[in-house]
Write a protein that holds these residues in place. Structure first.
Motif, PDB file in Angstrom:
ATOM      1  N   ALA A 457       0.826  -1.209   0.000  1.00  0.00           N
ATOM      2  CA  ALA A 457       0.000   0.000   0.000  1.00  0.00           C
ATOM      3  C   ALA A 457       0.863   1.262   0.000  1.00  0.00           C
ATOM      4  CB  ALA A 457      -0.925  -0.005   1.222  1.00  0.00           C
ATOM      5  N   LEU A 458       1.903   1.277   0.841  1.00  0.00           N
ATOM      6  CA  LEU A 458       2.775   2.458   0.902  1.00  0.00           C
ATOM      7  C   LEU A 458       3.557   2.634  -0.402  1.00  0.00           C
ATOM      8  CD1 LEU A 458       4.138   2.141   4.556  1.00  0.00           C
ATOM      9  CD2 LEU A 458       2.467   3.787   3.701  1.00  0.00           C
ATOM     10  N   SER A 459       4.041   1.525  -0.968  1.00  0.00           N
ATOM     11  CA  SER A 459       4.765   1.616  -2.239  1.00  0.00           C
ATOM     12  C   SER A 459       3.864   2.148  -3.339  1.00  0.00           C
ATOM     13  CB  SER A 459       5.309   0.236  -2.633  1.00  0.00           C
ATOM     14  OG  SER A 459       6.197  -0.257  -1.667  1.00  0.00           O
ATOM     15  N   ALA A 460       2.614   1.662  -3.370  1.00  0.00           N
ATOM     16  CA  ALA A 460       1.668   2.152  -4.377  1.00  0.00           C
ATOM     17  C   ALA A 460       1.413   3.638  -4.190  1.00  0.00           C
ATOM     18  CB  ALA A 460       0.358   1.360  -4.299  1.00  0.00           C
ATOM     19  N   ASN A 461       1.287   4.078  -2.927  1.00  0.00           N
ATOM     20  CA  ASN A 461       1.063   5.505  -2.678  1.00  0.00           C
ATOM     21  C   ASN A 461       2.262   6.345  -3.096  1.00  0.00           C
ATOM     22  OD1 ASN A 461      -1.463   6.564  -0.936  1.00  0.00           O
ATOM     23  ND2 ASN A 461      -1.161   4.378  -0.571  1.00  0.00           N
ATOM     24  N   VAL A 462       3.479   5.883  -2.754  1.00  0.00           N
ATOM     25  CA  VAL A 462       4.682   6.620  -3.158  1.00  0.00           C
ATOM     26  C   VAL A 462       4.813   6.618  -4.678  1.00  0.00           C
ATOM     27  CG1 VAL A 462       7.205   6.632  -3.090  1.00  0.00           C
ATOM     28  CG2 VAL A 462       5.908   6.228  -1.001  1.00  0.00           C
ATOM     29  N   GLY A 463       4.645   5.435  -5.295  1.00  0.00           N
ATOM     30  CA  GLY A 463       4.827   5.317  -6.733  1.00  0.00           C
ATOM     31  C   GLY A 463       3.808   6.103  -7.529  1.00  0.00           C
ATOM     32  N   ALA A 724       6.587  -0.604  11.736  1.00  0.00           N
ATOM     33  CA  ALA A 724       5.908   0.239  10.745  1.00  0.00           C
ATOM     34  C   ALA A 724       6.883   1.233  10.107  1.00  0.00           C
ATOM     35  CB  ALA A 724       4.746   0.986  11.399  1.00  0.00           C
ATOM     36  N   ILE A 725       7.793   1.808  10.933  1.00  0.00           N
ATOM     37  CA  ILE A 725       8.785   2.750  10.395  1.00  0.00           C
ATOM     38  C   ILE A 725       9.729   2.039   9.431  1.00  0.00           C
ATOM     39  CG2 ILE A 725      10.768   4.176  11.012  1.00  0.00           C
ATOM     40  CD1 ILE A 725       9.275   4.909  13.589  1.00  0.00           C
ATOM     41  N   PHE A 726      10.207   0.843   9.831  1.00  0.00           N
ATOM     42  CA  PHE A 726      11.083   0.078   8.942  1.00  0.00           C
ATOM     43  C   PHE A 726      10.377  -0.208   7.611  1.00  0.00           C
ATOM     44  CE2 PHE A 726      13.896  -2.006  12.439  1.00  0.00           C
ATOM     45  CZ  PHE A 726      14.654  -0.839  12.482  1.00  0.00           C
ATOM     46  N   THR A 727       9.114  -0.580   7.698  1.00  0.00           N
ATOM     47  CA  THR A 727       8.361  -0.894   6.481  1.00  0.00           C
ATOM     48  C   THR A 727       8.197   0.335   5.605  1.00  0.00           C
ATOM     49  OG1 THR A 727       7.141  -2.608   7.686  1.00  0.00           O
ATOM     50  CG2 THR A 727       6.199  -1.860   5.600  1.00  0.00           C
ATOM     51  N   PHE A 728       7.931   1.483   6.229  1.00  0.00           N
ATOM     52  CA  PHE A 728       7.789   2.713   5.450  1.00  0.00           C
ATOM     53  C   PHE A 728       9.097   3.083   4.756  1.00  0.00           C
ATOM     54  CE2 PHE A 728       8.566   7.330   5.473  1.00  0.00           C
ATOM     55  CZ  PHE A 728       7.670   7.694   4.466  1.00  0.00           C
ATOM     56  N   VAL A 729      10.205   2.966   5.503  1.00  0.00           N
ATOM     57  CA  VAL A 729      11.513   3.283   4.905  1.00  0.00           C
ATOM     58  C   VAL A 729      11.790   2.360   3.726  1.00  0.00           C
ATOM     59  CG1 VAL A 729      13.999   3.301   5.322  1.00  0.00           C
ATOM     60  CG2 VAL A 729      12.439   4.260   7.025  1.00  0.00           C
ATOM     61  N   ALA A 730      11.421   1.083   3.848  1.00  0.00           N
ATOM     62  CA  ALA A 730      11.615   0.151   2.739  1.00  0.00           C
ATOM     63  C   ALA A 730      10.689   0.471   1.570  1.00  0.00           C
ATOM     64  CB  ALA A 730      11.378  -1.278   3.217  1.00  0.00           C
ATOM     65  N   ALA A 731       9.502   1.041   1.877  1.00  0.00           N
ATOM     66  CA  ALA A 731       8.522   1.320   0.823  1.00  0.00           C
ATOM     67  C   ALA A 731       8.940   2.475  -0.070  1.00  0.00           C
ATOM     68  CB  ALA A 731       7.160   1.622   1.450  1.00  0.00           C
ATOM     69  N   VAL A 732       9.749   3.397   0.454  1.00  0.00           N
ATOM     70  CA  VAL A 732      10.129   4.577  -0.349  1.00  0.00           C
ATOM     71  C   VAL A 732      10.933   4.189  -1.587  1.00  0.00           C
ATOM     72  CG1 VAL A 732      11.460   6.709  -0.344  1.00  0.00           C
ATOM     73  CG2 VAL A 732       9.954   6.186   1.572  1.00  0.00           C
ATOM     74  N   PRO A 733      12.052   3.424  -1.462  1.00  0.00           N
ATOM     75  CA  PRO A 733      12.763   3.043  -2.696  1.00  0.00           C
ATOM     76  C   PRO A 733      11.929   2.151  -3.614  1.00  0.00           C
ATOM     77  CG  PRO A 733      13.702   1.927  -0.778  1.00  0.00           C
ATOM     78  CD  PRO A 733      12.774   2.958  -0.258  1.00  0.00           C
ATOM     79  N   VAL A 734      11.093   1.280  -3.029  1.00  0.00           N
ATOM     80  CA  VAL A 734      10.222   0.452  -3.867  1.00  0.00           C
ATOM     81  C   VAL A 734       9.231   1.337  -4.630  1.00  0.00           C
ATOM     82  CG1 VAL A 734       8.482  -1.378  -3.872  1.00  0.00           C
ATOM     83  CG2 VAL A 734      10.451  -1.541  -2.338  1.00  0.00           C
ATOM     84  N   GLY A 735       8.677   2.338  -3.938  1.00  0.00           N
ATOM     85  CA  GLY A 735       7.745   3.255  -4.588  1.00  0.00           C
ATOM     86  C   GLY A 735       8.412   4.070  -5.681  1.00  0.00           C
ATOM     87  N   ILE A 736       9.664   4.507  -5.442  1.00  0.00           N
ATOM     88  CA  ILE A 736      10.394   5.255  -6.473  1.00  0.00           C
ATOM     89  C   ILE A 736      10.632   4.362  -7.697  1.00  0.00           C
ATOM     90  CG2 ILE A 736      12.590   6.361  -7.008  1.00  0.00           C
ATOM     91  CD1 ILE A 736      12.697   7.310  -4.114  1.00  0.00           C
ATOM     92  N   VAL A 766       4.609  13.192   4.815  1.00  0.00           N
ATOM     93  CA  VAL A 766       3.184  13.164   5.147  1.00  0.00           C
ATOM     94  C   VAL A 766       2.664  11.734   5.121  1.00  0.00           C
ATOM     95  CG1 VAL A 766       0.893  13.904   4.397  1.00  0.00           C
ATOM     96  CG2 VAL A 766       2.814  15.521   4.329  1.00  0.00           C
ATOM     97  N   LEU A 767       3.054  10.981   4.093  1.00  0.00           N
ATOM     98  CA  LEU A 767       2.630   9.582   4.001  1.00  0.00           C
ATOM     99  C   LEU A 767       3.164   8.777   5.178  1.00  0.00           C
ATOM    100  CD1 LEU A 767       1.209   7.382   2.341  1.00  0.00           C
ATOM    101  CD2 LEU A 767       3.368   7.034   1.115  1.00  0.00           C
ATOM    102  N   GLY A 768       4.396   9.084   5.608  1.00  0.00           N
ATOM    103  CA  GLY A 768       4.947   8.393   6.769  1.00  0.00           C
ATOM    104  C   GLY A 768       4.120   8.629   8.021  1.00  0.00           C
ATOM    105  N   PHE A 769       3.652   9.869   8.211  1.00  0.00           N
ATOM    106  CA  PHE A 769       2.768  10.147   9.352  1.00  0.00           C
ATOM    107  C   PHE A 769       1.468   9.351   9.239  1.00  0.00           C
ATOM    108  CE2 PHE A 769       5.307  14.133   9.919  1.00  0.00           C
ATOM    109  CZ  PHE A 769       5.654  13.907  11.245  1.00  0.00           C
ATOM    110  N   TYR A 770       0.930   9.257   8.028  1.00  0.00           N
ATOM    111  CA  TYR A 770      -0.286   8.457   7.835  1.00  0.00           C
ATOM    112  C   TYR A 770      -0.034   6.988   8.166  1.00  0.00           C
ATOM    113  CZ  TYR A 770      -2.659  12.333   5.466  1.00  0.00           C
ATOM    114  OH  TYR A 770      -3.262  13.527   5.181  1.00  0.00           O
ATOM    115  N   ALA A 771       1.138   6.479   7.764  1.00  0.00           N
ATOM    116  CA  ALA A 771       1.464   5.083   8.054  1.00  0.00           C
ATOM    117  C   ALA A 771       1.580   4.844   9.552  1.00  0.00           C
ATOM    118  CB  ALA A 771       2.777   4.705   7.350  1.00  0.00           C
ATOM    119  N   LEU A 772       2.231   5.777  10.243  1.00  0.00           N
ATOM    120  CA  LEU A 772       2.350   5.631  11.694  1.00  0.00           C
ATOM    121  C   LEU A 772       0.998   5.757  12.371  1.00  0.00           C
ATOM    122  CD1 LEU A 772       5.616   7.664  12.398  1.00  0.00           C
ATOM    123  CD2 LEU A 772       5.314   5.186  12.318  1.00  0.00           C
TER     124      LEU A 772
END
Length: 802
Positions: A457-463, A724-736, A766-772
């Motif tokens: 979900a986070l990767s899709a949002n970033v991407g 959740a933070i680790f997952t968000f950090v991993a989602a950023v490069p995947v989303g890019i 902002v997305l990171g705050f939503y994830a948290l």
């Protein structure tokens, strides 16, 4: 026996209603997201099918010109006299108010059987239809939009597609200002054996075979494939909840399974009862999801219809019909998704020995062997994604790149988290800190499905967010370049256009004709524009590639500019020969960006355009105004020539309308992104709720050693937020990476243009705050349940056999 066993199995859900609610909600939401997208697609495709079937276009051959230009009426007369049973058709768009009406002119007398779109058999109706001012046949929605602006008297027929009007061909020639011209001829299936050849009448005429699919269906296929892909992604995220809930329910009922087997229930009967339970549950949840999907599609369809109209000129009704192809598919995929999610658990029940231990297995502990297998599978998927990106072609390969990238990423996530937590454990300073990292590592596998769903979900949002924001930034700058003129004027006739040009030439800095014609070139239908050499174009036109002296060659008629879509689809290059409609031979001297336009386009010098296309309408003009007030000139134009307000449009209005279409284009994906993130949060809640009931053996010893429940709850919350933070950090490069695939692979294959990628780090924050926030909300109820555990329950941990 079977009835008693079924009641025993179903009693589990009665004792755990929240778990049942999570399973039901996860499946119904997943089905809603999928069926809602399919409902929108089905409605649009039904509209395309109606358009393809218009006047028998999907069943009857037609006579057209090779270059797509109009046919002289004298050629039709010669064919009729030469023995051909054909019927003439004239098509074109008529500006009515602020919109356009697609006019289809036909000859009801010669129209062959099977091509009749409406019934005009009555004598009175036929006379009224063919005699001026004629009858205009439209559907009810089109009639409502034309109220007070009718070009001719209206009659209603729901067999006519929206935005379309059927008139007599003579009336159409007058409305479209194309006297003695036709667009094509419908060929009757019954023909005389002896008739003249097409070459004897005109060398440019060919017979075109019936087209069951239609141009609109092919043109918009990429748009609907995009929607389907996002719908499938949302459905996959929802299935994480289903898989987790079913797996937990089977583990918690192992003692029930053992008891039923011990009293004589066969493994086949037990699996059959579980299968029946799952089928009933999936059917009910699927129906609920279809109802939710219908509501979602009804809300999204107007935006999709506006997008299809703005991008492709496709008229799709803004109301939804309950069609079997999408609700049956939705129900089927709900049942299939449930069975796939339960397949592993059903197999374990089938293979479970009668005297298997009644305690739940350590399903939350992933073995090192499983992690190694996941790592190998993840690397293979990522290599597959790289290979498809480098050597694959086509839109399916583009989505293959995207799918392999996401699958490889989600499989790699638990492996990376386990390695990071193991490293943190080795660096821990004290026993409590060491336990915290070790415990977090142990819980990774139990939360892996929820974390995978969150990563998707986070990767899709970033991407998708990066793609949309990059597109918005590029599109806005491109509009500033393309719409450099201050006013755009549309005359109602060629004569009026000449008068407007003469009048404006003394009041503005430049009058720039924007004349065009349609035809076939480079193997596809497109538009050819004639432009006047002016600093406005030389300074502002968004050229991606250009030959030396590009504008001088265009003005001299020795070269043409083409849009990026034509450049890529026809595999052209600078200097490549190009044959324009009418046999005009030139070469490609430049390529320009043309976002939002799916069709081919070429630009040539105005003098050459007028020489080769003398019959092209001369209605539109761009006015460059450097010093005067554009609003004052616009008001004067409307006053002097009595022009409707929509015929004189300023630059800002066109930009506003273009940006409105842009925002509507991505409204559906934005909604799907939000809902996918919500479903991922629900998956995390379901997993945390599941694990909270199994945490007593881990936290009871710490409580016995003196840690308060408040301290333990804070540690549990810290673990959840940390994962959740680790997952968000991993989602950023995947989303890019996902954004790059969408912009550089999928977008090019789907629409024919490549967009530059821009990064927006603040959007990620902002997305990171939503994830948290989602993780915090998901953890509240499980933590509250943990906080309310009594000391007696904690002490029982030490008395129970474990």
């Amino acid at each position: 026996m079977l009835a008693t066993a079924l009641r025993a199995l179903l009693s589990h859900w009665r004792r755990r209603p929240l778990q049942f609610a999570m399973l039901f909600l996860g499946l119904s939401l997943a089905t809603a997201l999928w069926s809602g997208v399919q409902a929108v697609n089905a409605e649009a495709r039904a509209s395309y099918d109606r358009a393809a079937a218009m006047l028998g276009g999907d069943r009857l051959s037609q006579i057209v010109t090779q270059d797509g230009s109009s046919i002289a009426q004298t050629d039709y007369i010669a064919l009729r006299r030469g023995g051909w049973l054909v019927s003439p058709v004239l098509e074109g768009d008529l500006r009515v108010g602020t919109g356009r009406l697609h006019i289809i002119g036909l000859d009801p007398i010669s129209l062959p059987e099977g091509a009749s779109q409406v019934d005009i058999s009555g004598g009175g109706d036929l006379i009224a239809f063919t005699s001026p001012p004629g009858l205009m046949i439209v559907n009810a929605a089109t009639a409502a939009s034309l109220r007070g602006k009718e070009p001719a008297p209206l009659t209603i027929s729901e067999s006519v597609p929206p935005g379309t009007a059927i008139v007599d061909i003579g009336i159409a020639q007058t409305l479209l200002n194309q006297p003695s011209m036709i667009s094509r001829m419908i060929v009757s299936p019954k023909q005389q054996e002896r008739r003249v050849t097409l070459e004897d009448v005109s060398a440019g005429l060919i017979v075109k075979a019936p087209d069951p699919q239609g141009d609109l269906s092919r043109l918009t296929g990429s748009f609907h494939l995009n929607l389907t892909a996002f719908g499938m992604l949302a459905f996959a995220v929802g299935l994480f909840i289903v898989y987790s809930a079913i797996g937990l329910a089977f583990e918690q009922r192992r003692s029930t399974f053992r008891t039923l087997r011990s009293i004589g229930l066969s493994a086949r009967a037990l699996v059959g009862l579980l299968l029946a339970e799952l089928l009933a549950l999936s059917a009910v949840a699927g129906l609920a999801g279809i109802a939710l999907g219908y509501l979602m599609a009804s809300a999204l369809l107007p935006n999709v219809a506006a997008t299809l109209q703005g991008l492709y000129g496709a008229n799709v009704p803004g109301t939804l019909t309950l069609r079997p192809e999408w609700w049956a598919t939705g129900l089927g995929i709900a049942i299939l998704g449930t069975l796939v999610s339960a397949a592993q658990s059903l197999w374990r029940v089938w293979r479970m020995p009668i005297l298997a231990p009644a305690h739940p297995r350590a399903w939350a502990l992933a073995s090192e062997g499983l992690l190694r297998f996941q790592a190998v599978a993840a690397i293979l998927f990522l290599l597959l994604s790289f290979g498809l990106a480098k050597w694959g072609t086509g839109l399916v390969a583009g989505f293959g790149v995207l799918g392999a990238l996401l699958l490889g990423s989600v499989l790699l996530l638990p492996v990376v988290l386990s390695l990071l937590l193991a490293a943190a454990q080795r660096l821990a300073a004290g026993p409590l800190s060491s336990w915290f990292w070790a415990d977090a590592r142990q819980q990774v596998s139990g939360l892996s499905l929820a974390l995978m769903a969150l990563l998707l979900a986070l990767s899709a949002n970033v991407g998708v967010g990066t793609m949309v924001s990059s597109f918005r930034l590029t599109f806005t700058g491109w509009l500033d370049q393309r719409l450099a003129a201050q006013l755009y004027v549309t005359a109602r006739s060629d004569a009026e256009g000449s008068e407007i040009s003469n009048w404006a030439s003394t009041r503005v800095d430049a009058v720039l004709p924007v004349w065009n014609t349609q035809g076939n070139f480079a193997g596809q239908m497109g538009q050819v524009f004639g432009i006047k050499d002016d600093p406005l174009y030389r300074r502002n036109w968004p050229l991606l590639q250009q030959a030396p002296d590009v504008w001088d060659r265009v003005e001299a008629g020795s070269g043409a500019l083409i849009n990026e879509q034509l450049f890529r689809r026809a595999h052209l290059e600078l200097g490549a020969p190009l044959v324009l409609p009418g046999g005009w031979k030139t070469v490609v001297v430049g390529v320009y960006s043309d976002y939002g336009n799916p069709t081919a386009q070429a630009m040539v010098g105005l003098d050459g355009f007028m020489t080769h296309y003398p019959e092209a309408p001369r209605l539109r003009y761009a006015l460059r105004i450097d010093a005067a007030d554009p609003n004052a000139i616009a008001d004067e134009l409307r006053s002097v020539f009595d022009l409707p307000s929509q015929n004189v449009v300023d630059q800002a209005s066109i930009k506003e309308k273009s940006l409105e279409i842009f925002e509507r284009t991505f409204a559906v994906t934005a909604v799907l992104n939000v809902m996918t993130l919500g479903v991922a949060g629900l998956a995390m809640f379901a997993s945390l709720l599941t694990l909270s009931g199994m945490r007593l053996p881990q936290i009871a010893p710490l409580w016995a050693l003196g840690l308060t429940m408040r301290h333990l709850v804070l540690l549990e919350l810290a673990r959840t937020m940390l994962l959740a933070i680790f997952t968000f950090v991993a989602a950023v490069p995947v989303g890019i990476g996902m954004a790059w695939v969408l912009l550089s692979v999928v977008n090019v294959e789907a629409f024919g243009w490549r967009l530059p990628m821009h990064l927006f780090p603040m959007d990620w924050v902002v997305l990171g705050f939503y994830a948290l926030a989602a993780a915090l909300l998901a953890a509240l109820i499980p933590l509250r349940r943990l906080m309310l555990i009594s000391p007696a329950d904690l002490l029982k941990v030490f008395s129970n056999e474990r």
